[in-house]
Enzyme design. Structure first.
Site, PDB file in Angstrom:
ATOM      1  N   ARG A 170      -8.073   2.723   1.580  1.00  0.00           N
ATOM      2  CA  ARG A 170      -7.266   4.033   1.012  1.00  0.00           C
ATOM      3  C   ARG A 170      -6.339   3.414   0.102  1.00  0.00           C
ATOM      4  O   ARG A 170      -5.521   3.966  -0.056  1.00  0.00           O
ATOM      5  CB  ARG A 170      -7.482   4.830   2.335  1.00  0.00           C
TER       6      ARG A 170
ATOM      7  N   HIS B 258      -3.232  -5.351   1.511  1.00  0.00           N
ATOM      8  CA  HIS B 258      -2.405  -5.739   2.742  1.00  0.00           C
ATOM      9  C   HIS B 258      -2.555  -7.173   3.082  1.00  0.00           C
ATOM     10  O   HIS B 258      -3.078  -8.013   3.827  1.00  0.00           O
ATOM     11  CB  HIS B 258      -2.685  -5.037   4.408  1.00  0.00           C
TER      12      HIS B 258
ATOM     13  N   CYS C 148       0.810  -1.421  -0.207  1.00  0.00           N
ATOM     14  CA  CYS C 148      -0.045  -0.114  -0.031  1.00  0.00           C
ATOM     15  C   CYS C 148       0.808   1.370  -0.284  1.00  0.00           C
ATOM     16  O   CYS C 148       1.004   1.753  -1.326  1.00  0.00           O
ATOM     17  CB  CYS C 148      -1.305   0.111   0.975  1.00  0.00           C
TER      18      CYS C 148
ATOM     19  N   GLU D 278      -0.667  -8.433   4.959  1.00  0.00           N
ATOM     20  CA  GLU D 278      -0.297  -9.026   6.634  1.00  0.00           C
ATOM     21  C   GLU D 278      -2.422  -8.986   7.142  1.00  0.00           C
ATOM     22  O   GLU D 278      -2.375  -9.231   8.469  1.00  0.00           O
ATOM     23  CB  GLU D 278       0.772  -8.267   7.209  1.00  0.00           C
TER      24      GLU D 278
HETATM   25  N1  GLN Z   1      -3.831   6.299   1.388  1.00  0.00           N
HETATM   26  C1  GLN Z   1      -2.134   5.884   1.749  1.00  0.00           C
HETATM   27  C2  GLN Z   1      -1.184   6.461   1.556  1.00  0.00           C
HETATM   28  O1  GLN Z   1      -1.842   7.524  -0.005  1.00  0.00           O
HETATM   29  C3  GLN Z   1      -1.620   5.181   2.032  1.00  0.00           C
HETATM   30  C4  GLN Z   1      -2.959   3.554   2.760  1.00  0.00           C
HETATM   31  C5  GLN Z   1      -2.602   2.579   3.423  1.00  0.00           C
HETATM   32  O2  GLN Z   1      -1.043   1.807   3.882  1.00  0.00           O
HETATM   33  N2  GLN Z   1      -3.014   2.013   3.727  1.00  0.00           N
HETATM   34  O3  GLN Z   1      -0.540   6.952   1.532  1.00  0.00           O
END
Ligand code: GLN
Length: 200
Positions: free
Chosen positions: A147, A182, A86, A184
């Protein structure tokens, strides 16, 4: 001999990666030691690095102040296995859009030949869980997206290991793995096992 697995500890959740790596290592019968990385002096001593999720903008500013990104990128360029999830995947992307309509800028550690869009799913679909299949690993898991960014495009040298709605969500470029979800937080440690197999 025990392998030292670094987890970038600037911001974001480390514990789940830590326990998942330990479980994956146990399954593979290898010894690991986890090191929380927030100093450049620690970088020469690790065998692999995990870049966790969190807020990539905060990670960017903290990491920059600490001067971490250049030496870390250098180690990864030299072949050290790296796994970005992410926000961690955003740090590793060559090209980043802050938003769907924003222009492309260079990533913090421009290593993975892809274009990634921060918060790509927007507000309506901020966090969700969907089944993801990873044929290469003969694996199905519940992909947790929080997100999440969207990998808009992959270029030369990047292999797509899993997709969701026709967009890559897990990619591999040599020694580097990057996921927009994720692993994990899912019901399996198999993705971390796959990563640990890269660590010699
Ligand atoms: N939206 C976050 C970002 O732009 C990432 C979200 C996440 O790591 N779960 O950094």
């Amino acid at each position: 001999m025990s392998k030292k697995i670094g987890i970038l500890a600037l911001q974001g959740a480390l514990e789940e990666h830590e326990s998942t790596v330990k479980n994956a290592a146990r399954n593979l019968g290898i010894q690991v030691e986890i090191v929380h990385i927030n100093r450049t002096s620690q970088l020469s001593d690790i065998d692999a690095i995990i870049l966790p999720g969190g807020e990539s903008t905060s990670m960017k500013s903290i990491g920059r102040k600490l001067g971490l990104f250049e030496p870390l990128a250098e180690r990864i360029r030299g072949g050290m296995p790296a796994f970005g999830t992410c926000a961690g995947a955003i740090l590793l992307a060559k090209e980043v859009r802050r938003n769907k309509d924003e222009p492309i800028t260079s990533g913090m550690m421009p290593l993975v030949n892809m274009v990634i869009i921060r918060n790509g799913y927007g507000r309506q679909k901020e966090s969700f869980e969907v089944p993801i299949s990873i044929p290469e690993l003969d694996l199905k898991l519940d992909g947790v997206f929080i997100r999440a960014p969207i990998i808009e495009k992959v270029k030369d040298g990047v292999k797509v290991l899993a997709t969701f709605e026709d967009q890559p969500v897990l990619v591999e470029q040599g020694n580097i793995l990057a996921s927009t979800f994720h692993p994990e937080l899912s019901n399996t440690v198999a993705v971390h096992e796959y990563f640990l197999k890269k660590v010699q």
